[in-house]
Design a protein around this motif. Structure first.
Motif, PDB file in Angstrom:
ATOM      1  N   PHE A 103       0.796  -1.223   0.000  1.00  0.00           N
ATOM      2  CA  PHE A 103       0.000   0.000   0.000  1.00  0.00           C
ATOM      3  C   PHE A 103       0.831   1.277   0.000  1.00  0.00           C
ATOM      4  CE2 PHE A 103      -2.887  -3.162   1.911  1.00  0.00           C
ATOM      5  CZ  PHE A 103      -3.956  -3.037   1.035  1.00  0.00           C
ATOM      6  N   ALA A 104       2.113   1.184   0.271  1.00  0.00           N
ATOM      7  CA  ALA A 104       2.973   2.374   0.290  1.00  0.00           C
ATOM      8  C   ALA A 104       4.325   2.026  -0.314  1.00  0.00           C
ATOM      9  CB  ALA A 104       3.134   2.889   1.725  1.00  0.00           C
ATOM     10  N   SER A 105       4.296   1.382  -1.469  1.00  0.00           N
ATOM     11  CA  SER A 105       5.521   0.822  -2.052  1.00  0.00           C
ATOM     12  C   SER A 105       6.555   1.894  -2.404  1.00  0.00           C
ATOM     13  CB  SER A 105       5.175   0.009  -3.302  1.00  0.00           C
ATOM     14  OG  SER A 105       4.495   0.833  -4.257  1.00  0.00           O
ATOM     15  N   LYS A 106       6.115   3.035  -2.934  1.00  0.00           N
ATOM     16  CA  LYS A 106       7.067   4.088  -3.296  1.00  0.00           C
ATOM     17  C   LYS A 106       7.750   4.657  -2.058  1.00  0.00           C
ATOM     18  CE  LYS A 106       4.847   5.555  -7.594  1.00  0.00           C
ATOM     19  NZ  LYS A 106       4.205   6.686  -8.319  1.00  0.00           N
ATOM     20  N   GLU A 107       6.961   4.866  -1.003  1.00  0.00           N
ATOM     21  CA  GLU A 107       7.519   5.400   0.238  1.00  0.00           C
ATOM     22  C   GLU A 107       8.465   4.391   0.890  1.00  0.00           C
ATOM     23  OE1 GLU A 107       4.382   5.439  -0.621  1.00  0.00           O
ATOM     24  OE2 GLU A 107       3.865   7.567  -0.768  1.00  0.00           O
ATOM     25  N   GLU A 145       3.778   5.572   6.853  1.00  0.00           N
ATOM     26  CA  GLU A 145       2.599   5.356   7.696  1.00  0.00           C
ATOM     27  C   GLU A 145       1.378   6.081   7.147  1.00  0.00           C
ATOM     28  OE1 GLU A 145       1.439   5.403  12.450  1.00  0.00           O
ATOM     29  OE2 GLU A 145       3.207   6.489  11.750  1.00  0.00           O
ATOM     30  N   ASP A 146       1.567   7.319   6.722  1.00  0.00           N
ATOM     31  CA  ASP A 146       0.447   8.094   6.181  1.00  0.00           C
ATOM     32  C   ASP A 146      -0.109   7.449   4.914  1.00  0.00           C
ATOM     33  OD1 ASP A 146       0.748   9.907   8.224  1.00  0.00           O
ATOM     34  OD2 ASP A 146       1.863  11.377   7.033  1.00  0.00           O
ATOM     35  N   SER A 147       0.781   7.029   4.024  1.00  0.00           N
ATOM     36  CA  SER A 147       0.347   6.417   2.776  1.00  0.00           C
ATOM     37  C   SER A 147      -0.348   5.084   3.029  1.00  0.00           C
ATOM     38  CB  SER A 147       1.549   6.218   1.851  1.00  0.00           C
ATOM     39  OG  SER A 147       1.150   5.701   0.600  1.00  0.00           O
ATOM     40  N   LEU A 148       0.185   4.304   3.943  1.00  0.00           N
ATOM     41  CA  LEU A 148      -0.432   3.019   4.295  1.00  0.00           C
ATOM     42  C   LEU A 148      -1.836   3.227   4.834  1.00  0.00           C
ATOM     43  CD1 LEU A 148      -0.437  -0.025   4.929  1.00  0.00           C
ATOM     44  CD2 LEU A 148       0.743   0.509   7.061  1.00  0.00           C
ATOM     45  N   ASN A 149      -1.983   4.139   5.773  1.00  0.00           N
ATOM     46  CA  ASN A 149      -3.293   4.382   6.373  1.00  0.00           C
ATOM     47  C   ASN A 149      -4.287   4.928   5.363  1.00  0.00           C
ATOM     48  OD1 ASN A 149      -2.385   3.525   8.885  1.00  0.00           O
ATOM     49  ND2 ASN A 149      -1.777   5.581   9.535  1.00  0.00           N
ATOM     50  N   SER A 150      -3.785   5.706   4.399  1.00  0.00           N
ATOM     51  CA  SER A 150      -4.656   6.288   3.386  1.00  0.00           C
ATOM     52  C   SER A 150      -5.127   5.249   2.375  1.00  0.00           C
ATOM     53  CB  SER A 150      -3.926   7.425   2.667  1.00  0.00           C
ATOM     54  OG  SER A 150      -4.695   7.937   1.600  1.00  0.00           O
ATOM     55  N   ASN A 151      -4.214   4.382   1.941  1.00  0.00           N
ATOM     56  CA  ASN A 151      -4.548   3.450   0.861  1.00  0.00           C
ATOM     57  C   ASN A 151      -5.269   2.193   1.319  1.00  0.00           C
ATOM     58  OD1 ASN A 151      -3.454   5.024  -1.210  1.00  0.00           O
ATOM     59  ND2 ASN A 151      -1.390   4.231  -0.854  1.00  0.00           N
ATOM     60  N   ARG A 152      -5.013   1.744   2.512  1.00  0.00           N
ATOM     61  CA  ARG A 152      -5.613   0.473   2.895  1.00  0.00           C
ATOM     62  C   ARG A 152      -7.070   0.597   3.336  1.00  0.00           C
ATOM     63  NH1 ARG A 152      -2.432  -1.195   8.460  1.00  0.00           N
ATOM     64  NH2 ARG A 152      -3.098   0.547   9.770  1.00  0.00           N
ATOM     65  N   VAL A 153      -7.587   1.823   3.421  1.00  0.00           N
ATOM     66  CA  VAL A 153      -9.009   1.982   3.725  1.00  0.00           C
ATOM     67  C   VAL A 153      -9.853   1.736   2.471  1.00  0.00           C
ATOM     68  CG1 VAL A 153      -8.582   3.623   5.580  1.00  0.00           C
ATOM     69  CG2 VAL A 153      -8.979   4.477   3.280  1.00  0.00           C
ATOM     70  N   VAL A 154      -9.196   1.725   1.298  1.00  0.00           N
ATOM     71  CA  VAL A 154      -9.896   1.433   0.055  1.00  0.00           C
ATOM     72  C   VAL A 154     -10.066  -0.082  -0.069  1.00  0.00           C
ATOM     73  CG1 VAL A 154      -9.800   1.719  -2.450  1.00  0.00           C
ATOM     74  CG2 VAL A 154      -8.800   3.459  -0.963  1.00  0.00           C
ATOM     75  N   ASP A 155     -11.149  -0.493  -0.702  1.00  0.00           N
ATOM     76  CA  ASP A 155     -11.439  -1.919  -0.856  1.00  0.00           C
ATOM     77  C   ASP A 155     -10.544  -2.512  -1.933  1.00  0.00           C
ATOM     78  OD1 ASP A 155     -12.555  -4.398  -0.661  1.00  0.00           O
ATOM     79  OD2 ASP A 155     -14.339  -3.892  -1.838  1.00  0.00           O
TER      80      ASP A 155
END
Length: 204
Positions: A103-107, A145-155
């Motif tokens: 979910f945050a591969s670039k980061e 952490e921010d990117s992970l939390n943002s992206n994993r809320v999507v289905d």
């Protein structure tokens, strides 16, 4: 005469101002066989031995190293930042376990690059360079952490992790086919196709 005596006593007994420089630390003299142990004690880890090796003066006649007060102060600064790095590395490890690699591969790639740059500076004994990258690392872990939390809320069900040639995707069953780029996320009903002689790798 009495007044002069009082003034003299005051000068002797008056407290040292808080802005006075700290006491100078005594030099540390050690043998090469003690390098790993002292690296653990002074620089946080045996793997940080190049920091001590470069900071110390080697006396070939006595076969010993000497860390003077200036070098010790620099190593103390390194240790403070190293302790922060250890905290950030622990947090980063938990984020990877929680799916940051997807979910945050670039980061994650940037965090790994900064950490490697830090290790490169340690290998050359560069204290200031090492501290600089430690400071950057804390910020990029925040981004992970921010990117992970943002992206994993999507289905999300999957992510395109690699591709060669032409790979396309569509949203749902009747969506328009569009070019798929590495890093694209897909939901359960999305479609994915490749052209002739093209390949794509999907990570679930």
């Amino acid at each position: 005469m009495i007044t002069g005596l009082i003034i003299s006593l005051y000068l002797v007994l008056a407290p040292i101002p808080s802005g006075s420089p700290p006491a100078v630390e005594d030099p540390i003299v050690f043998k090469p066989s003690d390098l790993s142990r002292l690296s653990q004690e002074l620089a946080g880890s045996e793997s940080n031995w190049p920091i001590l090796f470069q900071a110390a003066e080697y006396r070939s006649g006595e076969n010993e190293f000497v860390l003077d007060s200036i070098s010790r102060a620099a190593i103390n600064r390194f240790l403070e930042h190293w302790n922060q790095l250890e905290t950030d590395r622990g947090r980063y490890s938990e984020l990877i376990k929680s799916g940051a690699g997807v979910f945050a591969s670039k980061e994650v790639e940037r965090a790994d690059s900064i950490y490697q740059a830090f290790r490169n500076h340690v290998e050359t004994g560069n204290i200031e360079g090492s501290i600089n990258f430690i400071s950057q690392y804390e910020g990029v872990v925040d981004e992970v952490e921010d990117s992970l939390n943002s992206n994993r809320v999507v289905d999300v069900e999957a992510r395109l992790s690699e591709k060669q040639g032409t790979v396309e995707y569509r949203r749902g069953l009747i969506g328009q086919w569009l070019a798929a780029h590495v890093g694209r996320f897909f939901k359960e009903a999305d479609g994915l196709r490749t052209s002739a002689k093209s390949t794509g790798k999907v990570t679930f």
